[in-house]
Motif scaffolding. Structure first.
Motif, PDB file in Angstrom:
ATOM      1  N   GLY A 408       9.347 -52.869   4.518  1.00  0.00           N
ATOM      2  CA  GLY A 408       9.766 -51.779   3.647  1.00  0.00           C
ATOM      3  C   GLY A 408      11.201 -51.882   3.206  1.00  0.00           C
ATOM      4  O   GLY A 408      11.934 -50.893   3.204  1.00  0.00           O
ATOM      5  N   ARG A 409      11.644 -53.066   2.823  1.00  0.00           N
ATOM      6  CA  ARG A 409      12.999 -53.259   2.338  1.00  0.00           C
ATOM      7  C   ARG A 409      13.202 -52.457   1.041  1.00  0.00           C
ATOM      8  O   ARG A 409      12.280 -52.388   0.229  1.00  0.00           O
ATOM      9  N   GLU A 410      14.343 -51.829   0.813  1.00  0.00           N
ATOM     10  CA  GLU A 410      15.572 -51.852   1.589  1.00  0.00           C
ATOM     11  C   GLU A 410      15.604 -50.651   2.519  1.00  0.00           C
ATOM     12  O   GLU A 410      15.410 -49.530   2.073  1.00  0.00           O
ATOM     13  N   CYS A 411      15.883 -50.906   3.788  1.00  0.00           N
ATOM     14  CA  CYS A 411      15.921 -49.842   4.780  1.00  0.00           C
ATOM     15  C   CYS A 411      17.372 -49.495   5.097  1.00  0.00           C
ATOM     16  O   CYS A 411      18.112 -50.334   5.609  1.00  0.00           O
ATOM     17  N   LYS A 412      17.758 -48.266   4.789  1.00  0.00           N
ATOM     18  CA  LYS A 412      19.135 -47.835   5.016  1.00  0.00           C
ATOM     19  C   LYS A 412      19.216 -46.495   5.753  1.00  0.00           C
ATOM     20  O   LYS A 412      20.314 -45.993   5.998  1.00  0.00           O
ATOM     21  N   ALA A 413      18.072 -45.923   6.090  1.00  0.00           N
ATOM     22  CA  ALA A 413      18.047 -44.602   6.721  1.00  0.00           C
ATOM     23  C   ALA A 413      18.194 -44.727   8.234  1.00  0.00           C
ATOM     24  O   ALA A 413      17.623 -45.619   8.858  1.00  0.00           O
ATOM     25  N   THR A 414      18.957 -43.812   8.812  1.00  0.00           N
ATOM     26  CA  THR A 414      19.133 -43.770  10.264  1.00  0.00           C
ATOM     27  C   THR A 414      17.866 -43.251  10.939  1.00  0.00           C
ATOM     28  O   THR A 414      17.221 -42.322  10.455  1.00  0.00           O
ATOM     29  N   ILE A 415      17.508 -43.837  12.071  1.00  0.00           N
ATOM     30  CA  ILE A 415      16.357 -43.394  12.853  1.00  0.00           C
ATOM     31  C   ILE A 415      16.654 -42.033  13.486  1.00  0.00           C
ATOM     32  O   ILE A 415      17.778 -41.769  13.910  1.00  0.00           O
ATOM     33  N   ALA A 416      15.650 -41.172  13.548  1.00  0.00           N
ATOM     34  CA  ALA A 416      15.763 -39.872  14.213  1.00  0.00           C
ATOM     35  C   ALA A 416      15.032 -39.926  15.554  1.00  0.00           C
ATOM     36  O   ALA A 416      14.032 -40.636  15.705  1.00  0.00           O
ATOM     37  N   ILE A 417      15.546 -39.172  16.525  1.00  0.00           N
ATOM     38  CA  ILE A 417      14.965 -39.104  17.867  1.00  0.00           C
ATOM     39  C   ILE A 417      14.547 -37.662  18.152  1.00  0.00           C
ATOM     40  O   ILE A 417      15.329 -36.731  17.934  1.00  0.00           O
ATOM     41  N   SER A 418      13.335 -37.486  18.642  1.00  0.00           N
ATOM     42  CA  SER A 418      12.875 -36.155  19.030  1.00  0.00           C
ATOM     43  C   SER A 418      11.947 -36.286  20.221  1.00  0.00           C
ATOM     44  O   SER A 418      10.885 -36.924  20.126  1.00  0.00           O
ATOM     45  N   GLY A 419      12.348 -35.706  21.350  1.00  0.00           N
ATOM     46  CA  GLY A 419      11.543 -35.817  22.557  1.00  0.00           C
ATOM     47  C   GLY A 419      11.436 -37.257  22.991  1.00  0.00           C
ATOM     48  O   GLY A 419      12.435 -37.932  23.209  1.00  0.00           O
ATOM     49  N   ASP A 420      10.216 -37.766  23.092  1.00  0.00           N
ATOM     50  CA  ASP A 420      10.003 -39.155  23.494  1.00  0.00           C
ATOM     51  C   ASP A 420       9.578 -40.016  22.308  1.00  0.00           C
ATOM     52  O   ASP A 420       8.944 -41.049  22.473  1.00  0.00           O
ATOM     53  N   ARG A 421       9.935 -39.578  21.095  1.00  0.00           N
ATOM     54  CA  ARG A 421       9.492 -40.276  19.886  1.00  0.00           C
ATOM     55  C   ARG A 421      10.664 -40.685  18.994  1.00  0.00           C
ATOM     56  O   ARG A 421      11.710 -40.032  18.972  1.00  0.00           O
ATOM     57  N   LEU A 422      10.434 -41.764  18.258  1.00  0.00           N
ATOM     58  CA  LEU A 422      11.357 -42.220  17.227  1.00  0.00           C
ATOM     59  C   LEU A 422      10.702 -42.001  15.865  1.00  0.00           C
ATOM     60  O   LEU A 422       9.481 -42.151  15.721  1.00  0.00           O
ATOM     61  N   PHE A 423      11.521 -41.669  14.860  1.00  0.00           N
ATOM     62  CA  PHE A 423      11.027 -41.509  13.502  1.00  0.00           C
ATOM     63  C   PHE A 423      11.882 -42.388  12.599  1.00  0.00           C
ATOM     64  O   PHE A 423      13.075 -42.134  12.407  1.00  0.00           O
TER      65      PHE A 423
END
Length: 436
Positions: A408-423
């Motif tokens: 999925g280039r171009e990837c520039k978004a920061t990953i989010a963390i919630s509980g035991d999951r990554l988004f």
């Protein structure tokens, strides 16, 4: 019977409150997380994982550099349309990835060079979500997507965009909404005609969009040095509540309640002209951590009210090639800086600036990192522009735990963390990742 009914009602209320508190504790309400430093209190996050750990994948309508945020059982994103002419806000189910609602907020737009107008991330106070776009359009909704108020900063105050498009994310702090504009006059024929007249910080009432204060942010910067793509960040220590802004040669702290300038530091002592700034500053207890533009040195400031602090008087200066785009992380009493071009991660003592260790993320499949790293549960997550998520173990030592290609280039978004999951948001999809 009445006692039993009351008992069940009371128990249900307590459970509901507890569930709400748990959801709040797991929220990722800002693109730099609940602590505004790239971290969260979380456990059970995936370390050595693979494609089987993808819980769900939801296609996105178009490109965006904005990070997702998580509020309770909902995720909020911004996005372009496939043809890059429409800007939308989306709400997804945290558990299933189902799109609960999608609304087109701005139509008929033209994208800037090397950026998109869907770069600012949404922000939420838990009851409302605020979408900001590079057009200057600000939209406040409840969590069900009902628009409460809108505002056009360009109509009220003139152009907001630096040469590569406006990218700053709003800040919710102390019950108010803060927005930063730092830009040069790129429509002028002569570069020496640049002024600071279009640079300011706004404090708004998030309930109705009323402006509480608007403070001019003066600077002696010239040319590209006037352009900042950073976001305002909070600083709270020793009874001081301030809004940190960086760009146009200076880190400046404004009183959160009044907008009064409290102090400033010049990190461009040689008055370089091609010093556009991308990373945001960060509080680390009493210190403020910043970086020079274009991947130069990192530094720490010990604030002194009423002072203009010289660069040489910084608390410390880490004079290495650090970060051009990714923001610093403050986790476990240490500062982490990622050189996204070379794939080098520096771990520093925040009190002294001493280098504790350097880790190398790069391999034959490595591509540049634009997104800011995030950390929790003794792990750090970095995503390259090609969509490779690199999971690291961090602390007293550095170790690569896994590498997984989402694409999925171009990837520039920061990953989010919630509980035991990554988004993780790529250019074309949003992924939910967890242990099996």
């Amino acid at each position: 019977m009445l006692y039993s009914t009351l008992y069940r009602t009371g128990l249900c209320s307590l459970l509901a409150i507890a569930a709400g508190l748990c959801a709040g504790a797991e929220d990722w309400p800002h693109w730099r997380g609940p602590n505004h430093n790239g971290t969260a209190e979380a456990s059970g996050l995936p370390g050595q994982w693979n494609q089987q750990n993808i819980v769900w994948k939801t296609p996105m309508p178009g490109q965006s550099s904005a990070s997702p945020i998580v509020i309770g059982d909902r995720i909020f994103c911004t996005s372009n349309s496939a043809d890059l002419t429409t800007l939308s806000g989306l709400c997804l189910s945290r558990d299933t990835g189902e799109v609960l609602w999608q609304k087109e907020f701005v139509r008929g737009v033209e994208q800037p060079r090397r950026n998109t107008l869907a770069s600012p991330s949404p922000v939420s106070d838990g009851t409302h979500v605020y979408f900001m776009f590079g057009t200057g359009d600000l939209i406040a909704c409840d969590l069900d997507g009902n628009v409460k108020w809108t505002k056009s900063l360009e109509k009220e105050y003139g152009p907001i965009s630096p040469q590569f498009g406006y990218s700053s994310t709003p800040l919710l702090f102390k019950g108010n909404l803060y927005i930063m504009i730092i830009r040069g006059q790129w429509d002028r024929a002569q570069l020496d005609d640049f002024t600071d007249e279009d640079s300011y910080v706004i404090c708004m009432n998030p309930a109705n969009g009323e402006v509480i204060w608007r403070t001019h942010r003066n600077s002696d910067g010239r040319d590209e040095a006037m352009d900042s793509y950073a976001s305002p960040m909070p600083y709270e220590h020793g009874g001081v509540s301030a809004i940190l802004t960086q760009g146009a040669n200076y880190v400046i702290a404004h009183d959160a309640a009044t907008g009064k300038e409290l102090w400033r530091q010049n990190h461009n002592p040689d008055m370089g002209r091609m010093w556009r700034l991308i990373p945001s500053p960060m509080a680390a207890d009493e210190l403020v951590i910043g970086v020079q533009p274009r991947g130069q040195a990192a530094f720490a400031i010990l604030p002194e009210e009423g002072k203009t602090i010289a660069y040489k008087d910084s608390k410390w200066i880490f004079d290495e090639k650090t970060t051009d785009v990714p923001c610093p992380v403050y986790y476990g009493g240490r500062v982490y800086l990622l050189n996204g071009v070379r794939g080098l991660l520096f771990c520093l003592d925040p009190k002294t600036g001493e280098l504790l260790w350097t880790g190398d993320l790069s391999n034959e499949n490595y591509s540049r990192v634009w997104a800011s790293p995030v950390a929790a549960d003794g792990k750090m997550y970095c995503m390259t522009e090609e969509g490779q998520v690199i999971t690291l173990a961090i602390g007293d030592e550095f170790k690569v735990l896994s590498r997984n290609m989402l694409g999925g280039r171009e990837c520039k978004a920061t990953i989010a963390i919630s509980g035991d999951r990554l988004f993780a948001r790529t250019s074309d999809a949003l992924y939910c990742i967890a242990n099996k």
